[in-house]
Design a protein around this motif. Structure first.
Motif, PDB file in Angstrom:
ATOM      1  N   UNK A  10     -45.610  92.950  26.309  1.00 34.21           N
ATOM      2  CA  UNK A  10     -46.085  93.127  24.876  1.00 34.21           C
ATOM      3  C   UNK A  10     -47.135  94.076  24.822  1.00 34.21           C
ATOM      4  N   UNK A  11     -47.909  94.162  25.985  1.00 37.01           N
ATOM      5  CA  UNK A  11     -48.852  95.269  25.748  1.00 37.01           C
ATOM      6  C   UNK A  11     -48.293  96.601  26.089  1.00 37.01           C
ATOM      7  N   UNK A  12     -47.400  96.629  26.735  1.00 30.92           N
ATOM      8  CA  UNK A  12     -46.668  98.165  26.976  1.00 30.92           C
ATOM      9  C   UNK A  12     -45.990  98.323  25.600  1.00 30.92           C
ATOM     10  N   UNK A  13     -45.433  97.497  25.074  1.00 28.69           N
ATOM     11  CA  UNK A  13     -44.763  97.870  23.857  1.00 28.69           C
ATOM     12  C   UNK A  13     -45.676  98.212  22.720  1.00 28.69           C
ATOM     13  N   UNK A  14     -46.940  97.502  22.669  1.00 28.05           N
ATOM     14  CA  UNK A  14     -47.915  98.155  21.844  1.00 28.05           C
ATOM     15  C   UNK A  14     -48.438  99.495  22.081  1.00 28.05           C
ATOM     16  N   UNK A  15     -48.448  99.774  23.483  1.00 28.95           N
ATOM     17  CA  UNK A  15     -49.144 100.983  23.804  1.00 28.95           C
ATOM     18  C   UNK A  15     -47.976 102.343  23.517  1.00 28.95           C
ATOM     19  N   UNK A  16     -46.942 101.924  23.849  1.00 26.86           N
ATOM     20  CA  UNK A  16     -45.736 102.783  23.515  1.00 26.86           C
ATOM     21  C   UNK A  16     -45.744 103.054  21.968  1.00 26.86           C
ATOM     22  N   UNK A  20     -46.510 106.540  20.274  1.00 25.74           N
ATOM     23  CA  UNK A  20     -45.483 107.327  19.263  1.00 25.74           C
ATOM     24  C   UNK A  20     -46.064 107.583  18.049  1.00 25.74           C
ATOM     25  N   UNK A  21     -46.909 106.825  17.376  1.00 24.94           N
ATOM     26  CA  UNK A  21     -47.326 106.846  16.278  1.00 24.94           C
ATOM     27  C   UNK A  21     -48.690 107.718  16.378  1.00 24.94           C
ATOM     28  N   UNK A  22     -49.530 107.715  17.255  1.00 22.22           N
ATOM     29  CA  UNK A  22     -50.821 108.338  17.322  1.00 22.22           C
ATOM     30  C   UNK A  22     -50.731 109.798  17.959  1.00 22.22           C
ATOM     31  N   UNK A  23     -49.680 110.178  18.693  1.00 26.24           N
ATOM     32  CA  UNK A  23     -49.611 111.502  19.119  1.00 26.24           C
ATOM     33  C   UNK A  23     -49.269 112.496  18.174  1.00 26.24           C
ATOM     34  N   UNK A  24     -48.278 112.171  17.070  1.00 28.15           N
ATOM     35  CA  UNK A  24     -47.987 113.126  15.933  1.00 28.15           C
ATOM     36  C   UNK A  24     -49.148 113.186  14.795  1.00 28.15           C
ATOM     37  N   UNK A  25     -50.060 112.022  14.895  1.00 29.81           N
ATOM     38  CA  UNK A  25     -51.096 112.312  13.865  1.00 29.81           C
ATOM     39  C   UNK A  25     -52.227 112.927  14.564  1.00 29.81           C
ATOM     40  N   UNK A  26     -52.393 112.993  16.028  1.00 30.34           N
ATOM     41  CA  UNK A  26     -53.394 113.531  16.754  1.00 30.34           C
ATOM     42  C   UNK A  26     -53.201 115.123  16.626  1.00 30.34           C
TER      43      UNK A  26
END
Length: 306
Positions: A10-16, A20-26
């Motif tokens: 579950x933690x791995x899915x949240x991190x991925x 996936x969402x954070x890198x484009x916004x960064x």
């Protein structure tokens, strides 16, 4: 053991998902939002002879006080001076006319390539992309040689007897239209081609079986289904043309003043970075409107298909 592994998954899915969402916004924050904020900061400053040639918006004074100085005079000057309003209106007008011409020329070309035999498509696309292999500046300079009084175009028209004296084309608004359409036409053709190649030809066959004429089938089927390509191509042409500098500067005359030329003049000739930054911010705000409108139109088209 099973509980620990499920929590780890579950933690791995949240991190991925976060990556996936954070890198484009960064990426957008570092290379789009941050530069825009820097330009906005400069636009609110005052010009100075120091390096950098603008004042700081804030500084610490005695007793630990933070003094903030915001200058709105650059935006007021742009709104009060008619030359800036004329440059913005002319830029929008040139971009609109050139986008329309590119659409009228590019749609038949993209349709012809998309409906051509498979063995010819790669060659036809290569002919469209081939000008990009040459420097953009060299291609614009080539048009100067074609359009001047002793250029190829005037010599050809004199040779066939269509005119009696050379036409004044270079350094006019017509030359700007020719240069912009030539330079940005591939940006209209390629999105249209990508969209038209996905067109379901069985729809046209069914319309023909039902007695629909080709023109009516094009208006009722092909044109609506290719609207996403039309919007994408129009955005790729309209938005950069509004801020175009090289083509109006080399091919245009005094009557073809555009925002890109004013930006260059204020930055490099007048060394007025705050005023140039204010022009850039207003240009960005102006381009957001057609971008949002086209995005909503494309969303409505995609939603209606669903």
């Amino acid at each position: 053991m099973g509980i620990v592994s499920s929590q780890y998954a579950r933690i791995s899915r949240r991190l991925s998902r976060l990556l996936n969402i954070g890198l484009p916004y960064l990426w957008l924050g570092l290379f789009f939002l941050l530069p825009v904020l820097i330009v906005l900061q400069i636009s609110l400053a005052e010009p100075t002879l120091a390096q950098p040639p603008y004042t700081a918006l804030w500084e610490w004074v005695d007793d630990g006080l933070l003094q903030i100085q915001i200058n709105l005079g650059n935006f007021i000057l742009i709104g009060a001076d008619s030359i800036y309003l004329a440059a913005f209106l002319n830029s929008l007008w040139v971009a609109f006319i050139c986008t329309l011409i590119c659409l009228l020329l590019g749609y038949p070309m993209a349709y012809a390539i998309a409906t051509a035999p498979e063995r010819w498509r790669a060659l036809l696309l290569m002919l469209i992309i081939l000008p990009f292999w040459t420097s953009f500046l060299i291609r614009v300079y080539a048009w100067m040689g074609i359009l001047n009084a002793n250029g190829l175009l005037n010599n050809f028209l004199l040779w066939i007897g269509l005119i009696n004296e050379p036409l004044q084309i270079l350094h006019t608004q017509t030359a700007v239209y020719i240069g912009v359409v030539y330079s940005y036409l591939p940006f209209m053709i390629l999105p249209l081609y990508a969209n038209l190649t996905r067109l379901d030809l069985t729809l046209l066959e069914a319309a023909a079986d039902l007695g629909c004429r080709p023109i009516r089938a094009f208006v009722k089927i092909t044109l609506p289904l290719s609207m996403a390509g039309i919007i994408a191509g129009s955005m790729l042409v309209f938005i950069p043309v509004v801020g175009e500098f090289v083509i109006p500067d080399l091919l245009g005359g005094p009557g073809s003043l555009m925002v890109g030329k004013l930006l260059w003049t204020e930055f490099f000739s007048n060394q007025d970075w705050p005023l140039a930054s204010a022009l850039a911010i207003l240009l960005l705000a102006l381009l957001v409107v057609p971008f949002v409108l086209m995005q909503r139109l494309q969303q409505n088209i995609d939603g209606s298909r669903l």
